[in-house]
Design an enzyme around this catalytic site. Structure first.
Site, mmCIF file in Angstrom:
data_model
loop_
_atom_site.group_PDB
_atom_site.id
_atom_site.type_symbol
_atom_site.label_atom_id
_atom_site.label_comp_id
_atom_site.label_asym_id
_atom_site.label_seq_id
_atom_site.Cartn_x
_atom_site.Cartn_y
_atom_site.Cartn_z
ATOM 1 N N CYS A 1 10.930 39.666 -13.121
ATOM 2 C CA CYS A 1 11.890 38.786 -12.440
ATOM 3 C C CYS A 1 12.357 37.657 -13.330
ATOM 4 O O CYS A 1 13.369 37.009 -13.042
ATOM 5 C CB CYS A 1 11.262 38.209 -11.174
ATOM 6 S SG CYS A 1 10.700 39.478 -10.024
ATOM 7 N N LYS B 1 25.300 24.674 10.191
ATOM 8 C CA LYS B 1 25.412 23.929 8.939
ATOM 9 C C LYS B 1 24.781 22.571 9.157
ATOM 10 O O LYS B 1 25.188 21.836 10.053
ATOM 11 C CB LYS B 1 26.868 23.771 8.537
ATOM 12 C CG LYS B 1 27.041 23.021 7.226
ATOM 13 C CD LYS B 1 28.464 23.029 6.727
ATOM 14 C CE LYS B 1 29.261 21.907 7.355
ATOM 15 N NZ LYS B 1 30.536 21.651 6.637
#
Lengths: 459, 459
Positions: B42, B358
């Site tokens: 990764c 949000k």
């Protein structure tokens, strides 16, 4: 039907707003003794750090919004002084004039006050505390009107350490005399030492095991006198914690709980079913011990204010138990805790076993990685997770909520270790440091100390 | 007693190392077909981003350490080609020479390979994939030896988007043609659009709904041909996901699960009790559906490798179910998910209800605050939490684990909403965005859509 609220901060106004939304015909009257409502108290250190910001930009919603848009009868500069529970009337004073108001349901949301110290000199100009918005206003004025080059901060809890950073940002030299021989005693000693190193490294001086005897005025400014030294500074901040404002409730004969906070049931009712209490003046039940505790924090104040509205007419929604999750930042460090410390766990009758590990905030060879310290506490007999703390320069603050959720779920250390957590190199090692700590704790719990070494945790 | 491991990456070497620690007398032989072991796969995009770092600094532990310090018989450049389950022998080839090895217990840890595309030109020089360390080595060499000013990245999953950032950091102009009309389809559309905006803003061009037909060589370099355009670039990265390397297992008659991953039980045994499978080649059970799934990720590989050692001689420790928690970073954004997306939940038979909100990454008026988007998915009938995703410039990555823990605990949305989470102004609003989202989701679930507005969530 009339709902009267004493206190116009987080709990009081959350309750008032939600009650008015739920029952538009309800008369909602809020008495606030100051001229300030609905402000971000926790934001004060960050506001004070910046001389260009006005303190009033911490106000989230003005009194006029509550009055005109929400239909709340919000009365500023009104101090409630007594509650007549027989007559269901509150009595108070505003600008010297007495007032009275009857209620059907009453909420006491009087919050907490900064604790004082039994020292001579506490009332000298320049000896300040920080709790109400007016305290922040006074401090900003003092910093603007005086040449403040140095300050003593008494108390090295959240506020003290946040203010150390804030004052240093303004070029003020900070000294932190601490009566204990460590700071943040709920942390493992090695983890709390990191914070002391950080403070010293950033120029704030920590003095441990120091007994203050007096604060006095000299021709050079203020002098903080300890058993061994005299600290000449320009300002003193007393930040030795808070205590609940529960006298009004106590004088009305309402039951108090630990630390003299107002005792409330799961529906936030006091010992009088027509009177609720919420926010920093009220107690709560701990999810891990079931015991009454007093852990005054912002989320709880907002949550319980809101729940009072839900429970105003009937017992509708139980307030959740708490685990005492908290976080703060001081200079480069994030410091977070949840649940019981080892000491608290032992006091509560658990056989506390804890482990702390040093891991990294990013993966193997990932640029920018910092040390990340995680501690977990568990009960030896049930292997249930009891608490944890995390300290580091990044990735500590938001990780703590994972442990908090595990505590609410009553997870064992094994169950927590078995959680499928996120991994990407910028955000941590493959084995999240919380999992690594859980694994080492399992080993400690199982006392399989001979053959079994901790597993390889990389790459 | 002989334990043979096929594959020298995370799962294989975790198993080998732990088995040798548990049973020092055990013969542990690991066959690895490449020359590389124990590296941070990764970490490759971050390594490639930096021309000054050698690819080999991703190696966590060298072959010699495994051999000399851990006593593992690690044989590099050894490809196992078949398993004779009757005779309990593996056969293979190394440098053209055949070898055979008997086993008592066998672990297949062959991992996954980068998927290919059925396009002409996939084998042209400069058309690259990224999976093995040798792939990273080849890409660094290609970037060093060629003037690479532009690249097409086919596939806009984790690797594609991480590599977009990495190549941009090296001054390479990146084009991302995507066959779908959106990217990251498990995210709510509005949240995935944020990532597209970020990519475009940082100079990476996203083309949606684009069908590739061919890659070819021209005198200018490589040309990626779509139905409507021709993209002349210097490099092409194919990053369209991975597939399990399960042919060896399938040819030996072992059962396969979804996506042709090797089917394993809770003790990581294949359909042959003497053969285990772990890591990216094996499947797993999903904690929310109980179904077999294939979600190849680093933590799982390490965890299951280690559990194979635990279960080598007896069924000792069940592998935990997974919830598919994942996170990645692309340019300024952290993107995280856990559990089931709406589509996955519906496929699994849930009545999925989701909400996204949000919020902000820091408190009211706290400097440096960024938007933070949280989505939660729940089941309408049980109100159980099923999944979530978080996108933002800070505070997204580590928050996802809280939702993951809640999924493992089988929490309802209400139980999650009731969790006592941390608050300090630098780290979020008083109501953590996850709690705000849970609250809105509760409202949606209860369909009390008329009178009840979302509560006040500040200050």
């Amino acid at each position: 039907m009339k709902f009267v609220v004493i206190g116009g901060d987080a709990a009081g106004l959350s309750a008032a707003s939600k009650a008015k939304r739920m029952y538009p015909d309800l008369d909602v009257i809020v008495f606030e003794k100051t001229f300030d409502v609905s402000f971000s108290a926790c934001g004060m250190p960050y506001n004070i750090a910046d001389p260009l910001r006005g303190i009033d930009d911490l106000v989230v919603r003005s009194a006029d919004v509550f009055r005109n848009k929400q239909g709340i009868d919000l009365r500023l500069n009104h101090t409630v002084e007594s509650i007549d529970r027989e007559a269901k009337v509150v009595h108070g004073r505003s600008d010297g004039k007495e007032f009275s108001e009857s209620y059907d349901k009453l909420l006491i949301a009087t919050g907490a006050r900064a604790r004082s110290l039994p020292l001579p000199g506490m009332d000298l100009p320049g000896v300040l505390t920080l709790r109400a918005l007016d305290d922040g206003r006074a401090m900003k004025r003092y910093l603007a009107e005086n040449t403040v080059r140095s300050a003593v901060i008494v108390g090295s809890g959240y506020i003290g350490l946040e203010m150390a950073e804030a004052l240093c940002a303004r070029g003020v030299g900070v000294i932190l005399p601490e009566v204990r021989t460590e700071i943040l005693p709920w942390l493992p000693l090695e983890m709390s030492k990191l914070i002391i190193e950080e403070l010293e490294c950033k120029g704030a001086q920590v003095m441990l095991g120091v007994d203050l005897t007096e604060i006095r005025r000299t021709d050079k400014g203020l002098q903080v006198v300890t058993r061994d030294s005299r600290l000449d500074v320009d300002m003193v901040l007393i930040a030795v914690g808070v205590e609940p404002r529960s006298e009004l409730a106590a004088n009305a004969g309402l039951a108090l709980g630990p630390y003299k906070a107002i005792a409330v049931d799961k529906y936030l009712r006091t010992s009088d079913p027509n009177i609720f209490a919420a926010g920093d003046c009220a107690d709560a039940f701990h999810a891990l011990t079931g015991a009454r505790v007093w852990i005054p924090l912002g989320l709880r104040a907002n949550r319980t204010g809101w729940l009072v509205a839900e429970n105003l007419l009937e017992n509708k929604t139980e307030a959740p138990d708490i685990v005492g999750t908290a976080v703060f930042k001081t200079f480069g460090y994030e410091v977070a805790r949840t649940g019981l410390s080892v000491g608290e766990a032992e006091t509560a009758g658990f056989q506390a076993v804890d482990t702390y590990i040093k891991s990294r905030s990013r993966a193997w060879r990932q640029p920018g990685a910092e040390d990340l310290w995680v501690q977990l506490v568990a009960d030896r007999s049930t292997e249930k997770l009891l608490g944890g703390s995390i300290v580091g320069k990044e990735g500590a603050a938001h990780r703590i909520d994972s442990i908090a959720v595990a505590l609410h779920a009553g997870m064992s250390v094994t169950e927590f270790f078995n959680c499928d957590m996120a991994y990407a190199p910028p955000f941590g090692p493959v084995w999240d440091p919380m999992l690594t700590c859980a694994n080492v704790l399992l080993t400690n719990l199982k006392k399989a100390s001979t053959a079994e070494k901790p597993p390889i945790m990389e790459p």
